[in-house]
Design a protein around this motif. Structure first.
Motif, PDB file in Angstrom:
ATOM      1  N   MET A  27     -49.939  98.699  12.957  1.00 23.03           N
ATOM      2  CA  MET A  27     -50.884  98.537  11.846  1.00 23.03           C
ATOM      3  C   MET A  27     -50.236  97.356  11.012  1.00 23.03           C
ATOM      4  O   MET A  27     -51.012  96.358  10.556  1.00 23.03           O
ATOM      5  CB  MET A  27     -51.101  99.761  11.018  1.00 23.03           C
ATOM      6  CG  MET A  27     -51.710  99.780   9.871  1.00 23.03           C
ATOM      7  SD  MET A  27     -52.325 101.265   8.940  1.00 23.03           S
ATOM      8  CE  MET A  27     -50.728 101.102   7.877  1.00 23.03           C
ATOM      9  N   GLN A  28     -49.093  97.444  10.718  1.00 23.28           N
ATOM     10  CA  GLN A  28     -48.119  96.460   9.941  1.00 23.28           C
ATOM     11  C   GLN A  28     -48.345  95.052  10.628  1.00 23.28           C
ATOM     12  O   GLN A  28     -48.540  93.924   9.844  1.00 23.28           O
ATOM     13  CB  GLN A  28     -46.808  96.731   9.779  1.00 23.28           C
ATOM     14  CG  GLN A  28     -46.611  97.779   8.785  1.00 23.28           C
ATOM     15  CD  GLN A  28     -45.184  98.285   8.719  1.00 23.28           C
ATOM     16  OE1 GLN A  28     -44.501  98.394   9.510  1.00 23.28           O
ATOM     17  NE2 GLN A  28     -44.717  98.548   7.382  1.00 23.28           N
ATOM     18  N   ILE A  29     -48.427  94.820  11.887  1.00 26.14           N
ATOM     19  CA  ILE A  29     -48.416  93.604  12.675  1.00 26.14           C
ATOM     20  C   ILE A  29     -49.831  93.005  12.398  1.00 26.14           C
ATOM     21  O   ILE A  29     -49.910  92.001  12.053  1.00 26.14           O
ATOM     22  CB  ILE A  29     -47.954  93.774  14.191  1.00 26.14           C
ATOM     23  CG1 ILE A  29     -46.608  93.996  14.152  1.00 26.14           C
ATOM     24  CG2 ILE A  29     -48.538  92.532  14.747  1.00 26.14           C
ATOM     25  CD1 ILE A  29     -46.112  94.522  15.667  1.00 26.14           C
ATOM     26  N   LEU A  30     -50.861  94.093  12.502  1.00 27.49           N
ATOM     27  CA  LEU A  30     -52.203  93.515  12.369  1.00 27.49           C
ATOM     28  C   LEU A  30     -52.436  93.224  10.982  1.00 27.49           C
ATOM     29  O   LEU A  30     -53.191  92.183  10.709  1.00 27.49           O
ATOM     30  CB  LEU A  30     -53.201  94.624  12.779  1.00 27.49           C
ATOM     31  CG  LEU A  30     -53.244  95.001  14.433  1.00 27.49           C
ATOM     32  CD1 LEU A  30     -53.851  96.356  14.384  1.00 27.49           C
ATOM     33  CD2 LEU A  30     -53.812  93.932  15.020  1.00 27.49           C
ATOM     34  N   MET A  31     -51.726  93.879  10.062  1.00 29.81           N
ATOM     35  CA  MET A  31     -52.057  93.591   8.661  1.00 29.81           C
ATOM     36  C   MET A  31     -51.475  92.069   8.335  1.00 29.81           C
ATOM     37  O   MET A  31     -52.159  91.148   7.737  1.00 29.81           O
ATOM     38  CB  MET A  31     -51.393  94.489   7.760  1.00 29.81           C
ATOM     39  CG  MET A  31     -51.914  95.993   7.533  1.00 29.81           C
ATOM     40  SD  MET A  31     -51.072  96.997   6.471  1.00 29.81           S
ATOM     41  CE  MET A  31     -51.329  96.377   4.877  1.00 29.81           C
ATOM     42  N   GLY A  32     -50.201  91.718   9.123  1.00 36.11           N
ATOM     43  CA  GLY A  32     -49.596  90.422   8.699  1.00 36.11           C
ATOM     44  C   GLY A  32     -50.531  89.494   9.381  1.00 36.11           C
ATOM     45  O   GLY A  32     -50.710  88.317   8.897  1.00 36.11           O
TER      46      GLY A  32
END
Length: 82
Positions: A27-32
C-alpha cells in the motif's frame, strides 16, 4: 451503488471472513508511485486517515475498507491483501 455492493459481496464471499489484512508495504509503495499522502488517499477512498494509519501500522480492516482502498489505488483487492 447496487453494483458496488454486489461486487463487494462477491469478493467478500470469495475471500471469506470479516477481517482482512492489507499488505501495508505494498500500500505504501503504491501511495508513493501515485504521490498520495495519507490525507489524499483518505479523501480519494472515503476512508478515514486514522484507519489508513492503523492499516499502515499493521492492523486489519473490514472488507469494505479494503475494497475502497484498492479502488482508490487502482489495484485489484486480492493483490492488496497479504
Amino acid at each position: 451503488m447496487r453494483i458496488i455492493k454486489y461486487e463487494l459481496k462477491v469478493r467478500y464471499q470469495e475471500i471469506g471472513g470479516d477481517i482482512m489484512k492489507i499488505n501495508a508495504l505494498k500500500m505504501q509503495i503504491l501511495m508513493g508511485k501515485k504521490n498520495l499522502t495519507i490525507k489524499e488517499l483518505a479523501y480519494k477512498s472515503a476512508v478515514s486517515r486514522q484507519t489508513i494509519s492503523c492499516i499502515k501500522a499493521g492492523k486489519s480492516c473490514s472488507p469494505q475498507v479494503a475494497y475502497k482502498l484498492s479502488q482508490a489505488l487502482d489495484i485489484d483487492m486480492q493483490e492488496l491483501l497479504e
